[in-house]
Enzyme design. Structure first.
Site, short mmCIF file in Angstrom:
data_model
loop_
_atom_site.label_atom_id
_atom_site.label_comp_id
_atom_site.label_asym_id
_atom_site.label_seq_id
_atom_site.Cartn_x
_atom_site.Cartn_y
_atom_site.Cartn_z
NE ARG A 141 -4.43 -0.51 -2.73
CZ ARG A 141 -5.34 -1.47 -2.63
NH1 ARG A 141 -6.60 -1.16 -2.46
NH2 ARG A 141 -4.99 -2.73 -2.71
N GLY A 182 -7.46 12.09 6.39
CA GLY A 182 -8.11 11.02 5.64
C GLY A 182 -8.00 11.22 4.14
CG ASP A 186 -20.51 17.39 8.17
OD1 ASP A 186 -21.14 17.52 7.12
OD2 ASP A 186 -19.33 17.00 8.22
CG HIS A 219 -1.64 -1.29 1.42
ND1 HIS A 219 -1.20 -2.26 2.31
CD2 HIS A 219 -2.74 -1.80 0.82
CE1 HIS A 219 -2.02 -3.30 2.26
NE2 HIS A 219 -2.95 -3.05 1.36
CD GLU A 229 -12.68 9.96 14.46
OE1 GLU A 229 -11.58 9.96 13.89
OE2 GLU A 229 -13.12 8.96 15.09
CG MET A 230 -16.23 7.53 9.93
SD MET A 230 -16.79 7.23 8.22
CE MET A 230 -17.09 5.46 8.28
CD GLU A 231 -11.31 8.02 9.51
OE1 GLU A 231 -11.97 7.71 8.51
OE2 GLU A 231 -11.47 9.10 10.12
NE ARG A 276 -8.73 17.86 5.11
CZ ARG A 276 -9.68 17.10 5.63
NH1 ARG A 276 -9.38 16.20 6.54
NH2 ARG A 276 -10.93 17.23 5.24
CB VAL A 300 -4.77 16.70 10.86
CG1 VAL A 300 -3.85 17.12 11.99
CG2 VAL A 300 -3.94 16.16 9.70
#
Length: 238
Positions: free
Chosen positions: A43, A20, A204, A4, A179-181, A24, A88
């Site tokens: 990727r 993410g 949001d 990866h 968030e997701m991480e 960014r 971040v």
């Protein structure tokens, strides 16, 4: 190299900022680092290394969700010798006192993901940030007169969740951002004995429906980045 990350050995600094969004990562490298060079693009997940005020630092995207960020964090640590990771990113707010563009320093991260239980033999692991990194980020924010809140994030597996009642529970328990991480990164760091922190900007508001545009998410959040970078310099002094 890994499946990866196609960077050679030594391509990454010992400290990596991880947004993410790979775009960014590109923006951060081009805006804040001197002599930034792209070191990986597998990727289209871009990674860069350069210097900030003379300090060698890398930027690397981690994608969306705990599985994706866990892969990149693990490989950076075990294959490239990274010692500190600072996520971040963006988060959603559920509390009325947390506003759009507010900055949240995640001292801990709850999650509905099963991933950390798999790692920890089906037990709950307290996913927490490194204290010194958390303190350094808070000190930078105060020195720069930037308003921040410190507390728990919630790392969700589903972006479009059907369980909207869970937002009431999060608010009751004082969750500052969704968030997701972060919970995944914190536990990968714990597993391999390195340090980590997540700093998020509210993009949001789940209650009010307010949100930033995709372009704003990619190109703004400069105060959050400044806090992260300056906190690295403070960490070097401790």
């Amino acid at each position: 190299m890994t499946p990866h990350i196609n960077a050679p050995a030594g391509a990454f600094a010992d400290v990596v900022l991880m947004p993410g969004d790979p775009l960014r990562a590109k923006y951060i490298a081009e805006t804040f680092l001197e002599n930034a060079e792209q070191v990986t693009n597998v990727r289209n997940m871009f990674g860069y290394t350069g210097t900030y005020k003379g300090r060698r630092i890398s930027i690397m995207g981690h994608g969306m969700g705990i599985p994706s960020c866990s892969i990149y964090a693990k490989e950076l640590i075990t294959e490239y010798g990274v010692k500190k990771i600072i996520r971040v990113g963006s988060c959603g707010a559920v509390r009325a006192d947390v506003k759009l563009r507010d900055i949240v320093i995640g001292s801990g991260a709850c999650t509905d993901s099963k991933v950390n239980r798999i790692r920890f033999r089906d037990n709950d692991f307290a996913a927490i940030a490194d204290f010194e990194m958390t303190l350094a980020a808070y000190q930078v924010a105060k020195q720069k007169n930037i308003s921040v809140q410190v507390g728990n994030l919630f790392s969700a597996d589903l972006f479009y969740t059907p369980d909207v009642a869970m937002f009431d529970v999060m608010e009751k328990y004082g969750i500052l951002g969704v968030e997701m991480e972060a919970a995944g990164i914190y536990v990968v760091a714990a597993e391999y004995g390195v340090k980590s922190l997540a700093i998020c900007t509210v993009s949001d508001h789940i209650r009010s429906g307010e949100k930033l545009s995709a372009e704003d998410r990619q190109l703004t959040f400069n105060e959050m980045i400044e806090i992260a970078l300056e906190s690295v310099l403070i960490g070097d002094q401790t």
